[in-house]
Design an enzyme around this catalytic site. Structure first.
Site, PDB file in Angstrom:
ATOM      1  N   SER A   1       0.853  -1.187   0.000  1.00 13.95           N
ATOM      2  CA  SER A   1       0.000   0.000   0.000  1.00 13.95           C
ATOM      3  C   SER A   1       0.888   1.236   0.000  1.00 13.95           C
ATOM      4  O   SER A   1       1.704   1.394  -0.894  1.00 13.95           O
ATOM      5  CB  SER A   1      -0.948  -0.027   1.208  1.00 13.95           C
ATOM      6  OG  SER A   1      -1.867   1.047   1.162  1.00 13.95           O
ATOM      7  N   THR A   2       0.769   2.099   0.997  1.00 14.37           N
ATOM      8  CA  THR A   2       1.543   3.341   1.029  1.00 14.37           C
ATOM      9  C   THR A   2       3.037   3.047   0.938  1.00 14.37           C
ATOM     10  O   THR A   2       3.574   2.275   1.730  1.00 14.37           O
ATOM     11  CB  THR A   2       1.255   4.116   2.323  1.00 14.37           C
ATOM     12  OG1 THR A   2      -0.151   4.295   2.453  1.00 14.37           O
ATOM     13  CG2 THR A   2       1.941   5.468   2.302  1.00 14.37           C
TER      14      THR A   2
ATOM     15  N   HIS B   1      -2.591  -0.995  -3.236  1.00 11.66           N
ATOM     16  CA  HIS B   1      -3.676  -0.040  -3.007  1.00 11.66           C
ATOM     17  C   HIS B   1      -3.380   1.268  -3.732  1.00 11.66           C
ATOM     18  O   HIS B   1      -2.415   1.964  -3.406  1.00 11.66           O
ATOM     19  CB  HIS B   1      -3.824   0.265  -1.508  1.00 11.66           C
ATOM     20  CG  HIS B   1      -4.238  -0.917  -0.694  1.00 11.66           C
ATOM     21  ND1 HIS B   1      -4.029  -0.988   0.662  1.00 11.66           N
ATOM     22  CD2 HIS B   1      -4.863  -2.075  -1.038  1.00 11.66           C
ATOM     23  CE1 HIS B   1      -4.497  -2.134   1.122  1.00 11.66           C
ATOM     24  NE2 HIS B   1      -5.011  -2.815   0.107  1.00 11.66           N
TER      25      HIS B   1
ATOM     26  N   MET C   1      -0.192   1.254   5.074  1.00 12.79           N
ATOM     27  CA  MET C   1      -1.020   1.594   6.219  1.00 12.79           C
ATOM     28  C   MET C   1      -2.058   0.508   6.463  1.00 12.79           C
ATOM     29  O   MET C   1      -2.504  -0.156   5.533  1.00 12.79           O
ATOM     30  CB  MET C   1      -1.734   2.935   5.966  1.00 12.79           C
ATOM     31  CG  MET C   1      -0.812   4.129   5.862  1.00 12.79           C
ATOM     32  SD  MET C   1      -1.635   5.626   5.215  1.00 12.79           S
ATOM     33  CE  MET C   1      -2.988   5.818   6.389  1.00 12.79           C
TER      34      MET C   1
ATOM     35  N   ASP D   1      -4.588  -4.732   6.151  1.00 10.05           N
ATOM     36  CA  ASP D   1      -5.015  -5.583   5.042  1.00 10.05           C
ATOM     37  C   ASP D   1      -3.897  -6.550   4.663  1.00 10.05           C
ATOM     38  O   ASP D   1      -2.756  -6.135   4.464  1.00 10.05           O
ATOM     39  CB  ASP D   1      -5.387  -4.715   3.831  1.00 10.05           C
ATOM     40  CG  ASP D   1      -5.968  -5.537   2.690  1.00 10.05           C
ATOM     41  OD1 ASP D   1      -6.523  -6.622   2.961  1.00 10.05           O
ATOM     42  OD2 ASP D   1      -5.881  -5.073   1.532  1.00 10.05           O
TER      43      ASP D   1
END
Length: 346
Positions: A167-168, A193, A286, A289
């Site tokens: 993600s991030t 993401h 973050m 998940d």
């Protein structure tokens, strides 16, 4: 005697955008949060440079398209001369997607879509949470290191599969990771993401910088050696299906673990259809998940890898997986590609 607790200092934000309307919209949106303080608004890079020196913000929001010096040029200067957290505000267009992916590659913390409605109400909590996380992240953004040379003379097991979630911070992380993959890498499926509109641009960027072929996953596409598949996102999850030939499967369903596509959804399918022949890796990001899905992969006999804290932009998803015992081994980013390939080697 009751101990008193000092209130945490607010996250101090500098907004950089050439549009007075946009500056006002973003400032208004952030004014709703007591723990965020907009300490200034700059109409361009030159003003922003002076304000950064004078005000020392915790994090800045940065527009991409500005006169004199565009946001990418300014971002590159920031990352070289005074590295600090930068959240890009961009439009979800083809042109904007290309620039945003480049910004993330240069070291921007993350991106957020520009508000469309008056006063920026549609920003919701997304931007606020990004700014908070960026400001407290112990690791400052960096440039992607010189790409590694792909492994040569490599042959994967016919039944091997690599499943990755991020993600991030994932843009620069995946670029670095895949740069070490050989032409004939194990079939690799990725959930990153990001806004749906950015995914084709990101996949094309990975394809240009990697030895194997990288593409946006299509439902029914066979999982083949030398191919990397990136989840398209938006309204669908990416899963792996079994049978004589494993394939990608896109499923229109509700969010899982707060996301669509969900890393958990991908990992759960890999646990079911690949079991011990798969390897899972959970990277920077973050939230949580992927943690539960990675645990299922481990329970199914798969090797599971978590990115370590020092090399993560945000040690959220790997930390959540580590805490519930889903990670077999934690490794720095520089060692993850080699371990993934070693586990899948014929």
């Amino acid at each position: 005697m009751i101990a008193s607790h000092a209130r945490a200092a607010p996250t101090r934000v500098l907004i950089v955008d050439d549009s007075p309307t946009m500056r006002a919209m973003v400032a208004h949106s952030l004014s709703r949060y007591d723990d965020i303080e907009v300490i200034g608004c700059a109409d361009g890079p030159h003003t922003a440079r002076a304000m950064i020196k004078a005000l020392n913000p915790d994090v800045i929001t940065l527009d991409i398209e500005m006169p004199d010096m565009n946001g990418l040029e300014f971002l590159e200067k920031i990352m070289r001369l005074r590295p600090m957290p930068v959240v890009m505000l961009s439009t979800l267009t083809g042109r904007g997607a290309e620039a945003t992916i480049r910004a993330l590659e240069l070291g921007a913390f993350d991106c957020c879509e520009k508000p469309k409605q008056a006063f920026g109400e549609d920003l919701g909590d997304d931007l606020a949470e990004l700014l908070r996380t960026a400001a407290r992240s112990p690791r400052r953004p960096r440039f992607v290191s010189t790409p590694a040379r792909p492994v040569v003379d490599y042959e994967p097991r016919p039944d091997s599969l690599i499943a990755i979630g991020s993600s991030t911070g994932g843009v620069e992380t995946l670029i670095e990771l895949l740069s070490a993959f050989p032409v004939r890498c194990p079939p690799t499926v990725i959930v990153q993401h990001m806004p749906e509109t950015y995914v084709p641009t990101f996949a094309a960027r990975l394809d240009r910088l990697s030895a194997p072929q990288v593409s946006v996953a299509r439902s029914g596409a066979p999982l083949e050696i030398g191919q990397v598949y990136v989840a398209p996102g938006g309204t669908h999850h990416l899963e792996v299906t079994g049978g004589k030939l494993r394939r990608c499967r896109l499923v229109a369903d509700e969010k899982m673990s707060g996301h669509r596509p969900s890393v958990d959804r991908l990992f759960l399918s890999a646990a079911r259809w690949a079991g011990p022949s798969a390897v899972g890796a959970i990277l920077t990001g973050m939230g949580a998940d992927g943690a539960q899905g990675l645990k299922k992969m481990k329970e199914a006999g798969a090797m599971t890898i978590g990115q370590d804290q020092d090399s993560c932009v945000v040690y959220g998803m790997p930390a959540a997986a580590q805490q519930i015992g889903a990670v077999t081994v934690q490794l720095p980013l520089s060692r993850i590609a080699a371990r993934l390939l070693s586990e899948c080697k014929a």
